[in-house]
Design an enzyme around this catalytic site. Structure first.
Site, mmCIF file in Angstrom:
data_model
loop_
_atom_site.group_PDB
_atom_site.id
_atom_site.type_symbol
_atom_site.label_atom_id
_atom_site.label_comp_id
_atom_site.label_asym_id
_atom_site.label_seq_id
_atom_site.Cartn_x
_atom_site.Cartn_y
_atom_site.Cartn_z
ATOM 1 N N HIS A 70 89.211 -6.178 69.720
ATOM 2 C CA HIS A 70 88.615 -7.523 69.605
ATOM 3 C C HIS A 70 87.564 -7.733 70.685
ATOM 4 O O HIS A 70 87.876 -8.262 71.743
ATOM 5 C CB HIS A 70 89.687 -8.594 69.735
ATOM 6 C CG HIS A 70 89.270 -9.927 69.237
ATOM 7 N ND1 HIS A 70 88.725 -10.898 70.038
ATOM 8 C CD2 HIS A 70 89.324 -10.471 67.996
ATOM 9 C CE1 HIS A 70 88.483 -11.986 69.328
ATOM 10 N NE2 HIS A 70 88.837 -11.741 68.086
ATOM 11 N N ILE A 76 86.014 -9.715 73.613
ATOM 12 C CA ILE A 76 86.213 -11.128 73.942
ATOM 13 C C ILE A 76 87.687 -11.474 73.730
ATOM 14 O O ILE A 76 88.368 -10.870 72.909
ATOM 15 C CB ILE A 76 85.316 -12.076 73.119
ATOM 16 C CG1 ILE A 76 85.588 -11.944 71.622
ATOM 17 C CG2 ILE A 76 83.846 -11.835 73.423
ATOM 18 C CD1 ILE A 76 84.864 -12.983 70.769
ATOM 19 N N GLY A 79 90.489 -16.537 70.538
ATOM 20 C CA GLY A 79 90.680 -17.966 70.752
ATOM 21 C C GLY A 79 92.139 -18.387 70.720
ATOM 22 O O GLY A 79 92.561 -19.248 71.490
ATOM 23 N N VAL A 80 92.926 -17.778 69.844
ATOM 24 C CA VAL A 80 94.341 -18.154 69.777
ATOM 25 C C VAL A 80 95.059 -17.822 71.082
ATOM 26 O O VAL A 80 96.006 -18.512 71.458
ATOM 27 C CB VAL A 80 95.056 -17.500 68.570
ATOM 28 C CG1 VAL A 80 94.481 -18.015 67.273
ATOM 29 C CG2 VAL A 80 94.995 -16.004 68.629
ATOM 30 N N GLU A 84 97.029 -20.295 73.534
ATOM 31 C CA GLU A 84 98.375 -19.943 73.972
ATOM 32 C C GLU A 84 98.488 -19.962 75.494
ATOM 33 O O GLU A 84 99.499 -20.396 76.049
ATOM 34 C CB GLU A 84 98.784 -18.575 73.429
ATOM 35 C CG GLU A 84 100.114 -18.060 73.925
ATOM 36 C CD GLU A 84 101.313 -18.896 73.499
ATOM 37 O OE1 GLU A 84 102.338 -18.849 74.213
ATOM 38 O OE2 GLU A 84 101.247 -19.589 72.470
#
Length: 164
Positions: A70, A76, A79-80, A84
């Site tokens: 990723h 990067i 986003g999750v 979290e």
């Protein structure tokens, strides 16, 4: 002598050292939250105001297990995982509320979450999470924002529910 720190030890240390403990090491965080590698996403709590807010940090290195996939050639933080990370800082606030020691709060919802800049290897994420409401000793609403080098990276509201 064991190097494991449990929630009772954290409580005793808080009472012995200061009635207003404001920082937590990674070992103390592990005594409060169940998350472990590769999902432990808070390295330190640098400011804690009981029942109100906490500021935590996460240092992202190229060695994170998700970077190879990723995104190849331009890693990067997903986003999750940023969301979290903020939730785990919120978990510190919630588990230190009166009567909540040893309890676990899970995500119940995410509202108005916006990602403003990518977080990449080498970034230090500074997360500020504030308790907005806590109802029936079960449902919490929190606002979180995270910055890198004083630039807003992510911001939003999170709902938590006591998980039994």
């Amino acid at each position: 002598m064991s190097s494991t720190i449990d929630a009772n030890t954290v409580d005793r240390q808080q009472q012995q050292t200061s009635p207003e403990k404001t920082t937590f090491t990674v070992e103390e965080i592990q005594a409060l939250l169940p998350h472990r590698y590769p999902f432990a996403l808070v390295d330190r709590i640098i400011n804690y105001v009981p029942g109100k807010r906490a500021v935590g940090i996460k240092n992202f290195t190229i060695n994170e297990p998700f970077f190879p996939g990723h995104i190849p050639g331009r890693p990067i933080v997903p986003g999750v995982l940023l969301a979290e990370s903020m939730a785990q800082v919120g978990g510190i606030v919630l588990t230190l509320l009166p009567g909540m020691k040893g309890k676990f709060f899970a995500y119940a919802g995410i509202d108005k979450m916006r990602f403003r800049r990518p977080v990449i290897p080498g970034d230090r994420l500074v997360m500020e999470v504030e308790l907005l409401s806590f109802k029936l000793n079960r449902i919490a609403k929190m606002h979180g924002k995270a910055t890198v080098d004083d630039q807003l990276a992510v911001e939003g509201e999170m709902l938590f529910s006591l998980f039994e």
